[in-house]
Design a protein around this motif. Structure first.
Motif, PDB file in Angstrom:
ATOM      1  N   VAL A   3       0.991  -0.956  -0.044  1.00  0.00           N
ATOM      2  CA  VAL A   3       0.061  -0.125   0.175  1.00  0.00           C
ATOM      3  C   VAL A   3       0.974   1.361  -0.035  1.00  0.00           C
ATOM      4  O   VAL A   3       1.582   1.349   1.095  1.00  0.00           O
ATOM      5  N   THR A   4       0.785   2.279  -1.115  1.00  0.00           N
ATOM      6  CA  THR A   4       1.698   3.376  -1.032  1.00  0.00           C
ATOM      7  C   THR A   4       0.976   4.527  -0.441  1.00  0.00           C
ATOM      8  O   THR A   4      -0.409   4.801  -0.557  1.00  0.00           O
ATOM      9  N   VAL A   5       1.714   5.152   0.228  1.00  0.00           N
ATOM     10  CA  VAL A   5       0.896   6.416   1.153  1.00  0.00           C
ATOM     11  C   VAL A   5       1.898   7.760   0.719  1.00  0.00           C
ATOM     12  O   VAL A   5       3.144   7.936   0.638  1.00  0.00           O
ATOM     13  N   GLN A  25       6.559  -1.273   8.155  1.00  0.00           N
ATOM     14  CA  GLN A  25       5.547  -2.437   7.679  1.00  0.00           C
ATOM     15  C   GLN A  25       5.966  -2.970   6.376  1.00  0.00           C
ATOM     16  O   GLN A  25       6.223  -2.164   5.432  1.00  0.00           O
ATOM     17  N   PRO A  26       6.067  -4.430   6.209  1.00  0.00           N
ATOM     18  CA  PRO A  26       6.364  -4.790   4.895  1.00  0.00           C
ATOM     19  C   PRO A  26       5.260  -4.796   3.749  1.00  0.00           C
ATOM     20  O   PRO A  26       5.770  -4.689   2.785  1.00  0.00           O
ATOM     21  N   SER A 111       0.163   1.037  16.038  1.00  0.00           N
ATOM     22  CA  SER A 111      -0.598  -0.161  15.609  1.00  0.00           C
ATOM     23  C   SER A 111      -1.975   0.519  14.933  1.00  0.00           C
ATOM     24  O   SER A 111      -2.303  -0.065  14.051  1.00  0.00           O
ATOM     25  N   GLU A 112      -2.387   1.367  15.456  1.00  0.00           N
ATOM     26  CA  GLU A 112      -3.587   2.200  15.349  1.00  0.00           C
ATOM     27  C   GLU A 112      -3.384   2.868  14.055  1.00  0.00           C
ATOM     28  O   GLU A 112      -4.434   3.035  13.225  1.00  0.00           O
ATOM     29  N   ILE A 113      -2.392   3.421  13.833  1.00  0.00           N
ATOM     30  CA  ILE A 113      -1.950   4.286  12.585  1.00  0.00           C
ATOM     31  C   ILE A 113      -1.741   3.291  11.438  1.00  0.00           C
ATOM     32  O   ILE A 113      -2.380   3.342  10.186  1.00  0.00           O
ATOM     33  N   VAL A 117      -4.467   2.941   8.020  1.00  0.00           N
ATOM     34  CA  VAL A 117      -3.905   2.864   6.680  1.00  0.00           C
ATOM     35  C   VAL A 117      -4.559   1.850   5.837  1.00  0.00           C
ATOM     36  O   VAL A 117      -5.071   1.795   4.686  1.00  0.00           O
ATOM     37  N   ARG A 118      -4.379   0.545   6.411  1.00  0.00           N
ATOM     38  CA  ARG A 118      -4.789  -0.458   5.821  1.00  0.00           C
ATOM     39  C   ARG A 118      -6.130  -0.746   5.705  1.00  0.00           C
ATOM     40  O   ARG A 118      -6.664  -1.134   4.548  1.00  0.00           O
TER      41      ARG A 118
END
Length: 216
Positions: A3-5, A25-26, A111-113, A117-118
């Motif tokens: 996933v690109t951000v 994150q991978p 973890s919430e961030i 995003v996901r």
């Protein structure tokens, strides 16, 4: 593919913190940064990120207007995740009404961030906190009520919309209603079409503004 951000915030430390969390994150990759909403459109067209994590308050072009600009001018626009300091900020609600897909508090845990995003990348709405739900109820209007009446949702579609408004994902809705995930997806698609909503977030906003769902 990860996933690109694209990170958009006028505070370098905020951008650095978000990048450190997400790049660890991978399955997530930060592909660019900007210090103001005015830079979003050219960067989106250059980088084509899946998600734009954007501060709601910026000096030249705030997150509300930047959201409107992206959705109005970019073909196949990215998901927009509004980043804010205060959860009861009216700017956040206006950004959601403008078409943002969800929001994230700057003080959120790593973890919430990552989860936010996901979730946004997958197209599933985030849970609105009580403060944002109350704002939605305050904006109750005839247009939202008329849209819900015209939609003529079935009893099952109404149940799905209520659970969407609680922030449940398709998998969680399926478990709650004891139906298949694909069936939930079909109901969600029907709800969006009947309400004329661009995405789940807009459907949930209509649910609150029409009074169909209570903020309590």
């Amino acid at each position: 593919m990860p996933v690109t951000v694209l990170l958009v915030d006028d505070e370098p430390l905020v951008r650095a913190g978000l990048r450190a969390v997400l790049d660890a994150q991978p399955d997530i990759e930060v592909v660019g940064e900007a210090a103001d909403g005015a830079s979003v459109i050219p960067l989106v067209r250059q980088l084509w990120p899946d998600v734009v994590a954007m501060d709601v308050r910026m000096p030249l072009l705030d997150g509300i207007e930047a959201t409107r600009a992206v959705l109005r001018t970019v073909d196949s626009p990215p998901k927009i995740l509004v980043v804010t300091t205060f959860e009861n900020d009216e700017y956040v609600y206006q950004a959601l009404r403008a078409g943002a897909d969800g929001f994230l508090l700057k003080r959120a845990r790593p973890s919430e961030i990552v989860h936010a995003v996901r979730l946004v990348a997958e197209g599933e709405t985030l849970l609105f906190p009580a403060a944002v739900r109350a704002l939605a109820a305050e904006y109750g209007n005839r247009q939202a009520r008329a849209a819900l009446e015209r939609a003529a949702l079935t009893e099952r579609e109404e149940a799905v919309l209520r659970l969407m408004a609680r922030g449940l994902t398709n998998v969680e809705i399926a478990a709650e209603l004891i139906i298949g995930t694909e069936t939930v997806k079909s109901h969600v698609s029907a709800i969006l079409a009947k309400l004329g909503a661009r995405d789940r977030t807009q459907a949930v906003i209509t649910a609150y503004e029409s009074g169909f769902v209570s903020p309590a």
